[in-house]
Motif scaffolding. Structure first.
Motif, short mmCIF file in Angstrom:
data_model
loop_
_atom_site.label_atom_id
_atom_site.label_comp_id
_atom_site.label_asym_id
_atom_site.label_seq_id
_atom_site.Cartn_x
_atom_site.Cartn_y
_atom_site.Cartn_z
N THR A 67 18.88 -70.40 9.04
CA THR A 67 19.74 -69.25 8.79
C THR A 67 20.06 -68.52 10.10
O THR A 67 19.30 -68.60 11.06
N TYR A 97 30.71 -69.57 3.55
CA TYR A 97 29.40 -69.18 4.05
C TYR A 97 28.57 -68.61 2.90
O TYR A 97 29.09 -68.25 1.84
N GLU A 98 27.27 -68.54 3.13
CA GLU A 98 26.37 -67.90 2.18
C GLU A 98 25.67 -66.74 2.87
O GLU A 98 25.40 -66.81 4.08
N TRP A 99 25.40 -65.69 2.11
CA TRP A 99 24.72 -64.53 2.69
C TRP A 99 23.67 -63.98 1.75
O TRP A 99 23.76 -64.11 0.54
N VAL A 109 31.62 -59.47 7.13
CA VAL A 109 32.23 -60.56 7.89
C VAL A 109 33.66 -60.16 8.21
O VAL A 109 34.47 -59.92 7.30
N TRP A 167 20.84 -65.45 -2.70
CA TRP A 167 21.95 -65.97 -1.91
C TRP A 167 23.27 -65.86 -2.68
O TRP A 167 23.34 -66.14 -3.87
N LEU A 223 30.10 -61.52 12.48
CA LEU A 223 29.04 -61.14 11.56
C LEU A 223 28.54 -59.78 12.01
O LEU A 223 28.15 -59.60 13.17
N TYR A 232 22.59 -65.30 7.07
CA TYR A 232 23.76 -66.12 6.78
C TYR A 232 23.37 -67.59 6.94
O TYR A 232 22.56 -67.94 7.81
N LEU A 235 27.45 -71.97 7.19
CA LEU A 235 28.75 -71.50 7.66
C LEU A 235 29.59 -72.69 8.09
O LEU A 235 29.20 -73.44 8.99
#
Length: 240
Positions: A67, A97-99, A109, A167, A223, A232, A235
């Motif tokens: 991450t 993307y994942e956050w 973002v 997530w 970011l 994150y 990506l």
């Protein structure tokens, strides 16, 4: 006959698995064929730098367990804070993307970010897709300031973020000025830059008098360091 059918089915499953299996780049063969590229290798900050970075600075952003992690505790040890931006500029793209946000945390973002020295922050020029603990952060009580929304410009139809600590999967599509945002598979915002609708959104936002905001078709992806821990991962981007 049954053995032949079974073998054919097994072969199809193997081919399908091979087509979707990830290799060392973190992308499947199908994704690479479609033009997707990683924006984070899971191990280093290669391809990224701090906005207006000073030579020799050690960012609080770290690559941890696959991450991109903002270690706010590291600032106490001398690490420098600040938003992280891509080395490259992008104009027409699909970005996924994942956050995951910390309790009471805030981040975001930005895209279309111009790094000219006359702009003091990424959000001076770049529209933002919000990342926040909707229930825990005070800003989450404000309309158009919730997760997945086009910050201070367009409110999502509903709350689509998962509980804090889980997530979320987000997507930003920008093509010829048209912006479409998705959070966990649900559309949260859509508009086209430079249109009368866009101008009306600007006129009703905090960015009304900001020279340079949303004016650059091509720019960096950022970011945000909002002072809270955030993670994150996965990506990836493809140019349209």
């Amino acid at each position: 006959m049954k053995r032949i059918v079974f073998s054919a089915m097994a072969a199809c499953m193997i081919v399908s698995a091979c087509a979707t299996a990830q290799d060392g780049t973190g992308l499947s063969k199908k994704e690479k064929k479609a033009g997707w590229k990683q924006l984070f290798d899971g191990k280093t900050l290669t391809g990224w730098h701090q906005f207006h970075a000073k030579p020799g600075s050690t960012p609080a952003w770290k690559a941890v367990d696959g991450t991109l992690f903002l270690d706010t505790d590291a600032k106490a040890s001398g690490a420098s804070g600040g938003d992280l931006v891509t080395n490259e500029d992008y104009e027409n793209f699909e970005f996924e993307y994942e956050w995951k946000i910390s309790p009471n945390g805030n981040s975001g973002v930005m895209f279309g970010v111009n790094e000219d020295k006359k702009y003091g922050a990424t959000y001076s020029t770049g529209p933002e897709m919000q990342v926040i603990d909707d229930a825990g952060h005070p800003d989450g009580k404000n309309k158009k300031h919730n997760s997945g929304e086009l910050y201070d410009m367009i409110a999502a139809p509903k709350f689509y973020a998962k509980p804090v600590g889980e997530w979320n999967k987000a997507k930003i599509i920008k093509k010829d000025g048209k912006i479409t945002l998705f959070l966990n598979g649900e559309k949260t915002a859509e508009t086209t830059m430079g249109t009368p609708e866009w101008q009306e959104l600007l006129n009703n936002s905090k960015f009304k008098t900001w020279k340079g905001f949303g004016e650059y078709p091509k720019g960096k992806i950022a970011l945000q360091d909002h002072g809270d821990k955030v993670w994150y991962r996965n990506l990836k981007i493809r140019q349209l």
